[in-house]
Enzyme design. Structure first.
Site, PDB file in Angstrom:
ATOM      1  N   ASP A 278     -44.420  16.428 -46.705  1.00 48.82           N
ATOM      2  CA  ASP A 278     -45.826  16.480 -47.109  1.00 48.82           C
ATOM      3  C   ASP A 278     -45.957  16.440 -48.616  1.00 48.82           C
ATOM      4  OD1 ASP A 278     -46.860  16.789 -44.626  1.00 48.82           O
ATOM      5  OD2 ASP A 278     -47.293  18.935 -44.799  1.00 48.82           O
TER       6      ASP A 278
ATOM      7  N   LYS B  73     -49.891  14.316 -47.196  1.00 49.14           N
ATOM      8  CA  LYS B  73     -51.294  14.535 -46.869  1.00 49.14           C
ATOM      9  C   LYS B  73     -51.892  15.271 -48.036  1.00 49.14           C
ATOM     10  CE  LYS B  73     -50.699  15.566 -42.012  1.00 49.14           C
ATOM     11  NZ  LYS B  73     -51.031  16.652 -41.100  1.00 49.14           N
TER      12      LYS B  73
ATOM     13  N   MET C  35     -58.468  25.015 -46.498  1.00 55.77           N
ATOM     14  CA  MET C  35     -59.119  23.695 -46.429  1.00 55.77           C
ATOM     15  C   MET C  35     -60.632  23.808 -46.608  1.00 55.77           C
ATOM     16  SD  MET C  35     -57.031  21.692 -43.495  1.00 55.77           S
ATOM     17  CE  MET C  35     -56.892  22.974 -42.286  1.00 55.77           C
TER      18      MET C  35
END
Ligand code: SAH
Length: 465
Positions: free
Chosen positions: A36, A58, A168
């Protein structure tokens, strides 16, 4: 039981040392690593040289590869018989879609294991000085995503908990705050954002539900970040420890030697490479058994001297009569790896220290070979010559400059120059040291060198080896 071919490994939140021992061991055996964006790229240095490293990074909404593509690639590589590591930020199973990757393995009949990681949901509060639970504040904690699957328009779940940690959520913080207020959280409830948790450029921004949007208007948030909501945020005033450590940009090598100085931001700005072979090399190496002394001023001098020696078809049997000097304990250990015990070791790791070590030894008329960097100080050869020794220098390696673009000097408190070449390389890129940063160095020669570039560097104690 089928042999495991896929390991989902939690890499931890960013600080490279926050991976588990188990995770690191498996990583070092992997044939393929799919990693990642948010992991510490230093971890990839533990991979086998021939391992295939694929960024499936990501980052916020920008996926380099859609999840289905990542799943398919894991299966494809595993079916080729490779040992596949899927290295994921934080913990694999906390909002990382690790569950979906494991399901894909299950459905494809590929044997997998999962190695948990330290999640940012706990590590970022920890490095921010905020324990998510505390007997005086709360006995429960909820971890919530502020981001929903595309097309899912349901409002964010707001659990009733003493501490709520949101991941997030940077792009959605307005909605989250209004949802918290609607759910009955009082306006004076404390909230903190922890950006870049556990990274050297971590920042903590605090407020209350009713003023936080104004606070971040003046301090735009960087991602990744988490939010912590609850009374525990008050403990930060007392329990903040990470931001008290100076952030030290280390431009040389051996980062573990300097851990006592603070949070080490390791960006080697120079790299040592072997000097090209010349006639002088072969001629000197072929007769090097005749030197009375061979003196090494660095570990690299040892490494590249022996590499060149072996390439000449020679080995350590040449040196039955030669005596060896080294600049310090670490170099002595390096030399011992070649089966040679140093006859002399400088107490202070510098040219001056070596000259002092030779003070009690009669070197008049003796021959010396100094295998060193192509460009190096004359202090040692001059000092030995003044005492009547015949000195030959042999450049066995050279330094080349590397890019260090990814460091943000605004978050650096000190820069440690470990040699003149690190000063030169830094000045080539940044001109000078910004006023808010204190320059440090290891000895007088580097200090004098820095001065030539207008840098006032403070000499620090030589680190323990
Ligand atoms: N599995 C990961 C979370 C993946 S979701 C874990 O356990 O940490 C990605 C979110 O994690 C980001 O949007 C951010 O909210 C959070 N995050 C990841 N690394 C972070 C860090 N170093 N500091 C703060 N938040 C981080």
């Amino acid at each position: 039981m089928p042999k495991t071919s896929v390991f989902l490994i939690g890499a931890g939140p960013g600080d490279k040392d926050l991976i588990t021992v188990k995770g690191l061991n498996i990583l070092s055996q992997a044939d393929v690593i799919l990693y990642d964006h948010l992991i510490s790229h230093d971890l990839l240095n533990h991979a086998k040289a021939e391992a295939e490293k694929i960024s499936v990074g990501k980052f916020a909404a920008k996926h380099t590869l859609p999840q289905e593509g990542i799943n398919a690639l894991i299966i494809e590589k595993a079916k080729e018989g490779k040992l596949v590591v899927r290295l994921k930020g934080g913990d694999c199973y906390l909002f990382g879609r690790g569950g979906e990757e494991a399901e894909a393995c299950y459905e494809a009949g590929v044997a997998f294991e999962v190695v948990p990681g330290i999640t940012s949901a706990l590590a970022a509060p920890c490095y921010a000085g905020i324990p998510p639970t505390h007997r005086d504040c709360t006995s429960n904690i909820a971890v919530v995503t502020g981001h929903r699957k595309k097309g899912d328009t349901r409002p964010i779940d707001i659990p009733k908990a003493g501490t709520v940690v949101f991941l997030m959520s940077v792009g959605n913080i307005h909605n989250i705050i209004s949802s918290l207020l609607e759910a009955g959280y009082p306006p004076e409830t404390k909230i903190a954002a922890v950006e870049h948790g556990t990274w050297y450029d971590q920042r903590v921004i605090k407020g209350t539900l009713d003023n936080f949007l104004t606070v971040i208007k003046d301090n735009p948030l960087r991602t990744p970040a988490i939010f912590i909501v609850g009374k525990v945020v008050e403990l930060q005033d007392k329990l903040d420890w990470f931001s008290k450590k100076p952030r030290v940009l280390l431009l040389g090598n051996y980062s573990q030697r300097y851990a006592h100085l603070g949070t080490i931001v390791h960006r080697p700005i120079i790299e040592c490479v072997e000097a090209g072979d010349t006639e002088k090399h072969s001629e000197t190496l072929q007769r090097c058994r005749h030197y009375d002394w061979i003196v090494f001023t660095s570990g690299n001098g040892i490494k590249y001297f022996f590499k060149k020696l072996f390439e000449q078809g020679l080995d350590v049997r040449s040196f039955a009569k030669t005596r060896f000097g080294v600049i310090g304990k670490a170099s002595g250990e390096r030399l011992a790896e070649y089966g040679i015990r140093a006859d002399l070791c400088a107490k202070v790791e510098s040219s001056k220290g070596l000259l002092e070590a030779f003070a009690g030894i009669d070197i008049a008329g003796k021959s010396f070979l100094l295998p060193q960097a192509e460009v190096s100080s004359d202090e040692l050869p001059n000092g030995l010559s003044l005492r009547g020794a015949a000195v030959d220098k042999l450049g066995v390696y050279k330094t080349v400059e590397r890019e260090i673009d990814d460091v943000d000097l605004d978050y650096i408190d000190q820069i440690l120059f470990t040699s003149g070449s690190t000063v030169k390389a830094f000045a080539n890129k940044f001109n000078t040291v910004p006023a808010h940063i204190q320059a440090l160095c290891l000895g007088e020669p580097t200090q004098a060198f820095a001065k030539q570039y207008g840098i006032n560097a403070k000499i620090i104690e030589k680190a323990a080896n």
